[in-house]
Design a protein around this motif. Structure first.
Motif, PDB file in Angstrom:
ATOM      1  N   TRP A  19     -59.687  43.871  72.397  1.00  0.00           N
ATOM      2  CA  TRP A  19     -58.229  43.765  72.333  1.00  0.00           C
ATOM      3  C   TRP A  19     -57.593  45.151  72.354  1.00  0.00           C
ATOM      4  N   LEU A  20     -58.105  46.079  71.547  1.00  0.00           N
ATOM      5  CA  LEU A  20     -57.555  47.431  71.506  1.00  0.00           C
ATOM      6  C   LEU A  20     -57.766  48.160  72.836  1.00  0.00           C
ATOM      7  N   ALA A  21     -58.910  47.904  73.485  1.00  0.00           N
ATOM      8  CA  ALA A  21     -59.166  48.527  74.787  1.00  0.00           C
ATOM      9  C   ALA A  21     -58.171  48.031  75.824  1.00  0.00           C
ATOM     10  N   ARG A  22     -57.868  46.746  75.803  1.00  0.00           N
ATOM     11  CA  ARG A  22     -56.882  46.200  76.735  1.00  0.00           C
ATOM     12  C   ARG A  22     -55.504  46.808  76.483  1.00  0.00           C
ATOM     13  N   VAL A  23     -55.148  46.978  75.210  1.00  0.00           N
ATOM     14  CA  VAL A  23     -53.867  47.612  74.894  1.00  0.00           C
ATOM     15  C   VAL A  23     -53.829  49.035  75.445  1.00  0.00           C
ATOM     16  N   ALA A  24     -54.898  49.795  75.205  1.00  0.00           N
ATOM     17  CA  ALA A  24     -54.921  51.207  75.611  1.00  0.00           C
ATOM     18  C   ALA A  24     -54.846  51.365  77.121  1.00  0.00           C
ATOM     19  N   THR A  25     -55.675  50.609  77.847  1.00  0.00           N
ATOM     20  CA  THR A  25     -55.703  50.784  79.305  1.00  0.00           C
ATOM     21  C   THR A  25     -54.427  50.235  79.951  1.00  0.00           C
ATOM     22  N   ALA A  26     -53.914  49.116  79.435  1.00  0.00           N
ATOM     23  CA  ALA A  26     -52.691  48.555  80.002  1.00  0.00           C
ATOM     24  C   ALA A  26     -51.486  49.438  79.689  1.00  0.00           C
ATOM     25  N   MET A  27     -51.453  50.013  78.486  1.00  0.00           N
ATOM     26  CA  MET A  27     -50.357  50.909  78.140  1.00  0.00           C
ATOM     27  C   MET A  27     -50.367  52.148  79.033  1.00  0.00           C
ATOM     28  N   ALA A  28     -51.557  52.692  79.263  1.00  0.00           N
ATOM     29  CA  ALA A  28     -51.673  53.858  80.137  1.00  0.00           C
ATOM     30  C   ALA A  28     -51.212  53.524  81.550  1.00  0.00           C
ATOM     31  N   ALA A 146     -54.527  35.583  72.757  1.00  0.00           N
ATOM     32  CA  ALA A 146     -54.487  36.865  72.055  1.00  0.00           C
ATOM     33  C   ALA A 146     -54.712  38.031  73.009  1.00  0.00           C
ATOM     34  N   SER A 147     -55.573  37.830  74.013  1.00  0.00           N
ATOM     35  CA  SER A 147     -55.786  38.862  75.023  1.00  0.00           C
ATOM     36  C   SER A 147     -54.520  39.088  75.831  1.00  0.00           C
ATOM     37  N   ALA A 148     -53.833  37.996  76.149  1.00  0.00           N
ATOM     38  CA  ALA A 148     -52.551  38.132  76.845  1.00  0.00           C
ATOM     39  C   ALA A 148     -51.543  38.870  75.972  1.00  0.00           C
ATOM     40  N   ALA A 149     -51.604  38.634  74.667  1.00  0.00           N
ATOM     41  CA  ALA A 149     -50.724  39.359  73.753  1.00  0.00           C
ATOM     42  C   ALA A 149     -51.011  40.853  73.789  1.00  0.00           C
ATOM     43  N   ALA A 150     -52.284  41.209  73.943  1.00  0.00           N
ATOM     44  CA  ALA A 150     -52.643  42.628  74.056  1.00  0.00           C
ATOM     45  C   ALA A 150     -51.979  43.257  75.271  1.00  0.00           C
ATOM     46  N   MET A 151     -52.051  42.548  76.396  1.00  0.00           N
ATOM     47  CA  MET A 151     -51.422  43.052  77.615  1.00  0.00           C
ATOM     48  C   MET A 151     -49.919  43.211  77.426  1.00  0.00           C
ATOM     49  N   GLY A 267     -40.491  39.266  75.470  1.00  0.00           N
ATOM     50  CA  GLY A 267     -40.488  37.809  75.463  1.00  0.00           C
ATOM     51  C   GLY A 267     -41.883  37.239  75.555  1.00  0.00           C
ATOM     52  N   ALA A 268     -42.717  37.871  76.369  1.00  0.00           N
ATOM     53  CA  ALA A 268     -44.074  37.376  76.559  1.00  0.00           C
ATOM     54  C   ALA A 268     -44.905  37.483  75.297  1.00  0.00           C
ATOM     55  N   ILE A 269     -44.747  38.578  74.568  1.00  0.00           N
ATOM     56  CA  ILE A 269     -45.597  38.746  73.380  1.00  0.00           C
ATOM     57  C   ILE A 269     -45.202  37.761  72.286  1.00  0.00           C
ATOM     58  N   VAL A 270     -43.923  37.426  72.193  1.00  0.00           N
ATOM     59  CA  VAL A 270     -43.501  36.422  71.214  1.00  0.00           C
ATOM     60  C   VAL A 270     -44.199  35.097  71.498  1.00  0.00           C
ATOM     61  N   LEU A 271     -44.220  34.703  72.770  1.00  0.00           N
ATOM     62  CA  LEU A 271     -44.874  33.445  73.144  1.00  0.00           C
ATOM     63  C   LEU A 271     -46.388  33.523  73.010  1.00  0.00           C
ATOM     64  N   SER A 272     -46.980  34.671  73.387  1.00  0.00           N
ATOM     65  CA  SER A 272     -48.439  34.771  73.334  1.00  0.00           C
ATOM     66  C   SER A 272     -48.950  34.749  71.901  1.00  0.00           C
ATOM     67  N   ALA A 320     -41.030  35.434  78.581  1.00  0.00           N
ATOM     68  CA  ALA A 320     -41.515  34.349  77.725  1.00  0.00           C
ATOM     69  C   ALA A 320     -41.970  33.168  78.571  1.00  0.00           C
ATOM     70  N   ALA A 321     -41.181  32.818  79.590  1.00  0.00           N
ATOM     71  CA  ALA A 321     -41.545  31.699  80.461  1.00  0.00           C
ATOM     72  C   ALA A 321     -42.819  32.005  81.240  1.00  0.00           C
ATOM     73  N   ASP A 322     -42.920  33.225  81.733  1.00  0.00           N
ATOM     74  CA  ASP A 322     -44.102  33.603  82.509  1.00  0.00           C
ATOM     75  C   ASP A 322     -45.368  33.552  81.662  1.00  0.00           C
ATOM     76  N   MET A 323     -45.264  33.927  80.387  1.00  0.00           N
ATOM     77  CA  MET A 323     -46.443  33.946  79.526  1.00  0.00           C
ATOM     78  C   MET A 323     -47.034  32.561  79.346  1.00  0.00           C
ATOM     79  N   ILE A 324     -46.204  31.539  79.315  1.00  0.00           N
ATOM     80  CA  ILE A 324     -46.733  30.179  79.174  1.00  0.00           C
ATOM     81  C   ILE A 324     -47.634  29.844  80.353  1.00  0.00           C
ATOM     82  N   SER A 325     -47.174  30.142  81.573  1.00  0.00           N
ATOM     83  CA  SER A 325     -48.001  29.848  82.744  1.00  0.00           C
ATOM     84  C   SER A 325     -49.232  30.742  82.789  1.00  0.00           C
ATOM     85  N   VAL A 326     -49.127  31.978  82.310  1.00  0.00           N
ATOM     86  CA  VAL A 326     -50.279  32.886  82.271  1.00  0.00           C
ATOM     87  C   VAL A 326     -51.380  32.333  81.380  1.00  0.00           C
TER      88      VAL A 326
END
Length: 408
Positions: A19-28, A146-151, A267-272, A320-326
């Motif tokens: 999870w932390l690796a996904r946050v780091a690489t996606a943030m970069a 939770a992985s989607a929440a990391a992104m 919006g996405a992280i609230v839903l994820s 938020a809407a996109d996260m549901i489909s993701v």
């Protein structure tokens, strides 16, 4: 499922590092995207030039799709992910050096974006295929959310941070991004498998190369979910136009661009996070179609807005809407795919994701150059609603799908 039942996921060592690796690489990656977008538009003043950034990111994934899936299914997925993160780190350092020294032309920026795109073409399906081996099978639905929440955490923090740091110059943003890629590689290095993944044993041939495509075609629900997301976001995505909206329509600076890019992720992280604790139980097909339709409506509102608060609100709802489909798409793909094929199926899925995002940016830049910025974004939202109507007719099995897990 109670909140107590979901708590062990956050304490699982392998998943926590993942999870932390996904946050780091996606943030970069997001920080790099903000800096590249503003830098290119500042130099060229061209909407088409912004669209070409998305094309430069997408083409490597498309051209390498048959290779990336094979690699993910035949070799250690942790080692592949680390190598990709090192390559992105080097590319970010070259962007920093060229920007600081003034020797990097716009064509050179595109070339390095292609390199980053090639690394991500291997990294994305590998990380997707890696996740099911890190947690118990019963946790996979929550782990996907939770992985989607990391992104989305990274997509919130990355653009906002990149926009603020850009005040000090693009070289500083790229240097910080390089550090993020390096941290991600160190985190992935320490990941341990819960269940050792199955390796492909069959000889390499045409059947093996095209196995991911054939598998998706044989599963109408999976094909419908992936293609719905592809065409909806391809038409409705206005990310490439955000620098123009920030500067020319909302009359603001890089800080506004950072906020605009972060709003969908907020919006996405609230839903994820909500879906990680209260996973979808019933009527997932109908929910997916409703969420994509809401995505289209939010795009239309954003297209017509000339107010920063309204624009941010529309983008928040859009995310938020996109996260549901993701989450629905991600769970369907992983839960219905054998582990030995997850790399190849995830590679095809990644191309669909890349097409909807990076190719969508190219489409937005191209239509903006032809028709203007606001008409291009407006047409995208209307096109998304049309796609929803067509897919409900063409994929009745997806519309009628009740649960994420297959019947029986």
């Amino acid at each position: 499922m109670s909140t107590a039942d979901a708590l062990p996921l956050r304490h699982h060592p392998a998943f926590r590092r993942f999870w932390l690796a996904r946050v780091a690489t996606a943030m970069a990656y997001q920080m790099t995207g903000v800096a590249v977008g503003w830098q290119v538009y500042e130099r060229t003043g061209s909407a088409l030039a912004l669209g070409l950034i998305g094309l430069a990111q997408f083409l490597p994934a498309l051209l390498l799709v048959l290779v990336t899936g094979q690699v993910a299914d035949r070799f250690d997925r942790r080692r592949i992910a680390r190598t990709c993160q090192w390559v992105q780190c080097v590319a970010a350092l070259l962007l920093a050096s060229g920007s600081a020294g003034g020797w990097l032309p716009v064509a050179g920026i595109y070339a390095l974006i292609v390199l980053i795109g090639a690394a991500r073409a291997f990294e994305m399906p590998t990380m997707q295929a890696l996740l099911p081996a890190l947690v118990p099978a019963g946790w996979l639905g929550r782990a996907v959310a939770a992985s989607a929440a990391a992104m989305q955490t990274a997509i919130i923090l990355g653009p906002a941070l990149g926009g603020v740091i850009y005040v000090a110059g693009p070289a500083v943003v790229y240097t910080c991004a390089a550090a993020g890629f390096l941290v991600a590689s160190l985190l992935v290095q320490g990941v341990r498998y819960e269940t050792p993944p199955q390796r492909v044993r069959e000889p390499l041939g045409l059947a093996s190369l095209f196995a991911g495509i054939a598998y998706i075609r044989s599963r109408p629900v999976v094909l419908g979910a992936i293609s719905l997301d592809l065409f909806a976001v391809l038409l409705g995505g206005a990310t490439a136009l955000l620098p123009i909206y920030a500067r020319d329509i909302l009359h603001a600076g890089p800080w506004a661009l950072g906020l605009l890019r972060s709003a969908p992720a907020a919006g996405a992280i609230v839903l994820s996070v909500l879906l990680a604790y209260v996973p979808l139980q019933r009527h997932v097909g109908r929910i997916m179609f409703a969420s994509v339709a809401l995505f289209g409506v939010a795009t239309i509102v954003f297209a017509l807005s000339s107010s920063i608060p309204l624009s941010l609100g529309a983008l928040f709802v859009l995310g938020a809407a996109d996260m549901i489909s993701v989450v629905i798409r991600g769970a369907l793909v992983q839960l219905e795919t054998p582990d030995a094929m997850r790399g190849r199926v995830s590679a095809v899925n990644s191309v669909f994701i890349g097409a909807s995002n990076q190719l969508g940016e190219f489409e937005s830049g191209l239509t903006a150059a032809w028709f203007g910025v606001v008409p291009a974004a407006l047409l995208g939202g209307v096109g998304t609603l049309l796609v929803v109507a067509l897919w409900m007719r063409w994929f009745p099995a997806l519309r009628q799908r009740d649960r994420l897990t297959a019947a029986g």
